[in-house]
Structures are given as C-alpha cells and as structure tokens.
Design a protein around this motif. Sequence first.
Motif, PDB file in Angstrom:
ATOM      1  N   THR A   1       0.826  -1.210   0.000  1.00 14.12           N
ATOM      2  CA  THR A   1       0.000   0.000   0.000  1.00 14.12           C
ATOM      3  C   THR A   1       0.858   1.256   0.000  1.00 14.12           C
ATOM      4  OG1 THR A   1      -1.742  -1.159   1.223  1.00 14.12           O
ATOM      5  CG2 THR A   1      -1.798   1.254   1.239  1.00 14.12           C
ATOM      6  N   ILE A   2       1.924   1.271   0.818  1.00 14.83           N
ATOM      7  CA  ILE A   2       2.809   2.436   0.946  1.00 14.83           C
ATOM      8  C   ILE A   2       4.146   2.109   0.287  1.00 14.83           C
ATOM      9  CG2 ILE A   2       3.973   3.983   2.560  1.00 14.83           C
ATOM     10  CD1 ILE A   2       1.767   3.406   4.554  1.00 14.83           C
ATOM     11  N   PRO A   3       4.570   2.905  -0.702  1.00 14.58           N
ATOM     12  CA  PRO A   3       5.850   2.622  -1.377  1.00 14.58           C
ATOM     13  C   PRO A   3       7.022   2.667  -0.396  1.00 14.58           C
ATOM     14  CG  PRO A   3       4.557   4.226  -2.607  1.00 14.58           C
ATOM     15  CD  PRO A   3       3.874   4.047  -1.284  1.00 14.58           C
ATOM     16  N   ARG A   4       8.007   1.845  -0.642  1.00 19.57           N
ATOM     17  CA  ARG A   4       9.180   1.763   0.221  1.00 19.57           C
ATOM     18  C   ARG A   4      10.385   2.350  -0.508  1.00 19.57           C
ATOM     19  NH1 ARG A   4       7.862   0.490   5.362  1.00 19.57           N
ATOM     20  NH2 ARG A   4       9.804  -0.660   5.669  1.00 19.57           N
ATOM     21  N   TYR A   5      11.204   3.110   0.258  1.00 19.86           N
ATOM     22  CA  TYR A   5      12.371   3.777  -0.303  1.00 19.86           C
ATOM     23  C   TYR A   5      13.624   3.374   0.461  1.00 19.86           C
ATOM     24  CZ  TYR A   5       9.165   6.800  -2.883  1.00 19.86           C
ATOM     25  OH  TYR A   5       8.193   7.279  -3.723  1.00 19.86           O
ATOM     26  N   GLU A   6      14.762   3.740  -0.112  1.00 22.13           N
ATOM     27  CA  GLU A   6      16.036   3.505   0.566  1.00 22.13           C
ATOM     28  C   GLU A   6      16.083   4.290   1.875  1.00 22.13           C
ATOM     29  OE1 GLU A   6      18.866   3.022  -3.403  1.00 22.13           O
ATOM     30  OE2 GLU A   6      18.673   4.953  -2.393  1.00 22.13           O
ATOM     31  N   LYS A   7      16.999   3.914   2.744  1.00 15.49           N
ATOM     32  CA  LYS A   7      17.132   4.608   4.012  1.00 15.49           C
ATOM     33  C   LYS A   7      17.508   6.069   3.776  1.00 15.49           C
ATOM     34  CE  LYS A   7      19.531   4.510   8.458  1.00 15.49           C
ATOM     35  NZ  LYS A   7      20.567   3.854   9.286  1.00 15.49           N
ATOM     36  N   ILE A   8      16.763   6.958   4.393  1.00 13.92           N
ATOM     37  CA  ILE A   8      16.963   8.382   4.176  1.00 13.92           C
ATOM     38  C   ILE A   8      18.029   8.919   5.129  1.00 13.92           C
ATOM     39  CG2 ILE A   8      15.160   9.075   5.804  1.00 13.92           C
ATOM     40  CD1 ILE A   8      14.466  11.350   3.864  1.00 13.92           C
ATOM     41  N   VAL A   9      18.817   9.869   4.644  1.00 17.13           N
ATOM     42  CA  VAL A   9      19.840  10.543   5.453  1.00 17.13           C
ATOM     43  C   VAL A   9      19.331  11.942   5.753  1.00 17.13           C
ATOM     44  CG1 VAL A   9      22.226  11.354   5.535  1.00 17.13           C
ATOM     45  CG2 VAL A   9      21.683   9.183   4.410  1.00 17.13           C
ATOM     46  N   GLU A  10      19.002  12.219   7.024  1.00 16.09           N
ATOM     47  CA  GLU A  10      18.369  13.478   7.388  1.00 16.09           C
ATOM     48  C   GLU A  10      19.197  14.327   8.335  1.00 16.09           C
ATOM     49  OE1 GLU A  10      13.628  12.801   7.180  1.00 16.09           O
ATOM     50  OE2 GLU A  10      14.613  11.847   8.887  1.00 16.09           O
ATOM     51  N   THR A  11      20.014  13.728   9.160  1.00 14.94           N
ATOM     52  CA  THR A  11      20.747  14.452  10.191  1.00 14.94           C
ATOM     53  C   THR A  11      22.251  14.264   9.995  1.00 14.94           C
ATOM     54  OG1 THR A  11      20.734  12.595  11.749  1.00 14.94           O
ATOM     55  CG2 THR A  11      18.833  14.081  11.780  1.00 14.94           C
ATOM     56  N   THR A  12      22.997  15.049  10.754  1.00 14.38           N
ATOM     57  CA  THR A  12      24.454  14.928  10.710  1.00 14.38           C
ATOM     58  C   THR A  12      24.909  13.552  11.176  1.00 14.38           C
ATOM     59  OG1 THR A  12      24.621  17.302  11.151  1.00 14.38           O
ATOM     60  CG2 THR A  12      26.599  15.997  11.477  1.00 14.38           C
ATOM     61  N   ALA A  13      24.248  13.034  12.210  1.00 19.54           N
ATOM     62  CA  ALA A  13      24.592  11.693  12.698  1.00 19.54           C
ATOM     63  C   ALA A  13      24.308  10.636  11.637  1.00 19.54           C
ATOM     64  CB  ALA A  13      23.812  11.397  13.982  1.00 19.54           C
ATOM     65  N   ASP A  14      23.182  10.774  10.917  1.00 24.24           N
ATOM     66  CA  ASP A  14      22.885   9.835   9.835  1.00 24.24           C
ATOM     67  C   ASP A  14      23.972   9.884   8.765  1.00 24.24           C
ATOM     68  OD1 ASP A  14      20.542   9.176  11.098  1.00 24.24           O
ATOM     69  OD2 ASP A  14      19.283  10.513   9.905  1.00 24.24           O
ATOM     70  N   PHE A  15      24.409  11.088   8.449  1.00 20.45           N
ATOM     71  CA  PHE A  15      25.422  11.237   7.402  1.00 20.45           C
ATOM     72  C   PHE A  15      26.739  10.593   7.824  1.00 20.45           C
ATOM     73  CE2 PHE A  15      28.815  13.436   5.156  1.00 20.45           C
ATOM     74  CZ  PHE A  15      28.357  13.433   3.852  1.00 20.45           C
ATOM     75  N   ALA A  16      27.145  10.819   9.082  1.00 22.63           N
ATOM     76  CA  ALA A  16      28.407  10.258   9.561  1.00 22.63           C
ATOM     77  C   ALA A  16      28.376   8.737   9.597  1.00 22.63           C
ATOM     78  CB  ALA A  16      28.738  10.830  10.937  1.00 22.63           C
ATOM     79  N   SER A  17      27.209   8.161   9.942  1.00 20.31           N
ATOM     80  CA  SER A  17      27.110   6.702  10.050  1.00 20.31           C
ATOM     81  C   SER A  17      26.829   6.030   8.713  1.00 20.31           C
ATOM     82  CB  SER A  17      26.004   6.337  11.047  1.00 20.31           C
ATOM     83  OG  SER A  17      24.739   6.830  10.610  1.00 20.31           O
ATOM     84  N   SER A  18      26.460   6.806   7.695  1.00 23.28           N
ATOM     85  CA  SER A  18      26.106   6.210   6.408  1.00 23.28           C
ATOM     86  C   SER A  18      27.320   5.797   5.585  1.00 23.28           C
ATOM     87  CB  SER A  18      25.266   7.210   5.594  1.00 23.28           C
ATOM     88  OG  SER A  18      26.042   8.348   5.249  1.00 23.28           O
ATOM     89  N   GLY A  19      28.502   6.328   5.950  1.00 24.06           N
ATOM     90  CA  GLY A  19      29.693   6.040   5.161  1.00 24.06           C
ATOM     91  C   GLY A  19      29.889   6.977   3.988  1.00 24.06           C
TER      92      GLY A  19
END
Length: 446
Positions: free
Chosen positions: A303-321
Amino acid sequence: MLTCAKNASKRAANKRIIALTQLGPVEREKLINHEVMEVTPNILLVVPDTVNRSAELYTTNLLPAEPRGIAVELKRLGQLNLESKIIVSDLTDYFPDKLSDMQGKRVRVSTIQYPPFLAGIKMQNTLLLAWCLLIAAESDWGQVYSNGSSDGLIGNILQRRAEVIMAAIYRWYNWYPFVWMTTYTGRSGVSCLVPRPRRLPFWQTPFLTFPISLWLVVAISFCVGTIAVYITERQRQLLIESAGSEQRYRLIDAFFFMAGLYVEQSVPLRNDLLAGVVLLAFLLFGGFMVGNSYAGALAYIMTIPRYEKIVETTADFASSGFKLTGGAIAWMNSLANTKQPILVSIRDNFRVYDVDTLARFVHTRRDLGFIHERLQYGAYALETFIDLNATRLLQPLKEDVFWEHVVSACSKTWPLMAAYDDLILRIHQAGILRYWELGVCINAKK
C-alpha cells in the motif's frame, strides 16, 4: 613597523604615532615614499631645531594615486617652543581626521568567484564599487604554508595586494595570526546535499515485510520444525510399521510439510502417535501466526511505497559512510580542532575535487555529500556545479553540520577598520543584509 604589526597578536584601531625625526631632503624623500604612510594616517612628526630650541610639527596629507595606493604630502601644523613649551599654531587637533574624506582613494578589496557574495557585490555596485578596487584572487580562499608562502585570498592580504578580503570567511583559528577580522556580517550554516532516496526494486517487496532479526527467527523456527517433523515421522515409521505399506519418510517431505504450514496450505495430519499429534498442533498454531503476520505486513508494504534509508541528520550522514565533498579545503578550517566524534568523522572523510569533477559526480555518485552554505535568512548558497537537474537528485539535510559567524578579513594595519566595523553594524541595524540576500536569491532564479 610593518614587521612588528605582522608578528603582533594585539590589534589596535585608530593608532596614533608621534615620531621624532629629521626632515632633510633625503629623509623627506624616504618618508613620503615609505609604504608605512598608507597604513598610519594618524602620525605626528616632530622635527627638532637645536639652534632655535624649538620643534616643527608636521603631519601627512594623503592623496590618491593611480592605479592604486596613495601619494603623501607633508603638512606643517605649527611650532613648539622647547623653552616655554608653547605651541604656536591655530590648530587644536594635531591628529586631524583623514579618513572621512579619502579624496577619491579606492579601497583594495579581494574576492573570489563565490556566487552569493559576488552577486551581492554586483547588486551593491553604486554603493561599493564606487570606492572599491576589486582584485580577483588567483585561487580560492588559500592558505599559509610552512615555508611562509601563501596563496588565494589570504595571500592577497599578506602580500599587500589587497586591504580587505570577503567571501564566506569565518572566524578560522588558523587564519587569526595573519589577519585582522571584522565584526560579524552574518550567520552562516554549513550543511550538505545528499542523494534523494530511491524507491526500492519491486523484487524486494516480499522480503520487506519483516525486519532482518524477525526473518532470522522465522528461519531458525522453520529449520527446527523441519528437523522435528522428520525425526518424529521416522520414529513413527519404526514403531508403527506395516511392512512394505509406506515409503521411507525423507527430509524433503518434512521441508514441504513445514512450508505448507507457513503459507497456510493443507497438509496431511497423522493421529496414530500422541507425540506427533502434539508436535503438529504446535507447528500448526505457529504456522498460522507466521502466515497471518506476513499477509498483514505484505498488504501494508504494497500500500505504501518503500524507499532507501533516508539521510536526514548529521549523525545519519556520519554513520552512512558517505564522504563529504567540496571545491576547497577551506570548508574544513572550522573543524580543524574539533573533538566531537561525528564532526571528526565528517572532517576526516572530506574530499576536494575540481568543479568539473563535482559537476559530473552530482549525477553519477550516490555515496557523496556536496557541501553548501545556508545564509543568515534561510537562503541556500549553492555551488556552481549544482544545476537544475542535480536539484532533482539531491536533498539537503534537516540540520546544519556546523555554523559560523561570517566576517571580512583585513591586514593588521588597515586604518579603516573601526569605520568599517561601524558601517557593518549600521547595515545590520537598517536590515539591508536581509534585502541583499533576498535580492541575490531572486536574481539567481532569473
């Protein structure tokens, strides 16, 4: 004096100098041609006359010179009688104001091709360019090397080609020993653009119903159940055996039996052994739970489309590689001494590329973040390699990686520092910076 000012850690505005000197023809020629005259307008020359026991008082009169610099004339102010200590002069101020009326002398301002600031200067041409001589830097912000050489904007200051430099300059600690920083002209937030999350491929839909941990539990339960059914059926055949009436029970039979339970299909249930009945009852109950849970989760996923993991914060960016990229190493000057683990990780993964390479990467690389600046009133100062198509592939973080006060930098001996700081505060008070920022954004959209 210039050497002392260059090595000094103290900056003083409106310096006043009283110099005791001789003014013979040779001394006069050296004095008026000395480069220190340009940076010390408030100077009083005392020329002693031992014969008449008096002293002549002189100051400098500064005139513009082409294409840049000044021409100096000596102006006599009066005479000091050393015996009576009486000054014979009609003046009451021996340090007259020479900066309010510069008589057409132009201030040497250096900048770089940095869009928001360059556009702001173009908007202000009637106010700024009338009294400024713009000098383009050979490279970007530049740096001072261990051997004492320098390049870029800071090189223009140290080599005295410019008096003021402006273009997203922050209060960088490594610049402080070499320049004099003005009062802040605005607040700047430094963030980055990251790739927009893409919709996941359709073939992944059946596997998105459960998280990895739950899939692992289901797999373990399936394997244990398969082995238990196989062992139970084998024992049943040994205990209740009709010779030649049944085929030997195989492991593949147990596998398909468990698969049928999990997908809620009918399976053969034997009731001639109590242990087998109890085991199959538990497996049937577990299979119904797994099947119903999967069916509900699958309906939600579809019902709801699924997307890749979103990068929203500085911590997300640092942990994303992801690696942060930009066109100059000066972006990381503010993080040179940071101890915060997240910022240290971002600083260590910063990469510098030329504009052409970055323009290609914004369309082809999904493991990079592209640094940009958010101005004081919310507008984004995007780099030139971010075109219209790139904005459809990227999105900004919801927070700044770090923020700084924007300043201008000048030489340590610039005499107009106090007047320039006062001008900046008046501009803030009038709200002109907000108008300029809005105008720059509107012009950029056109």
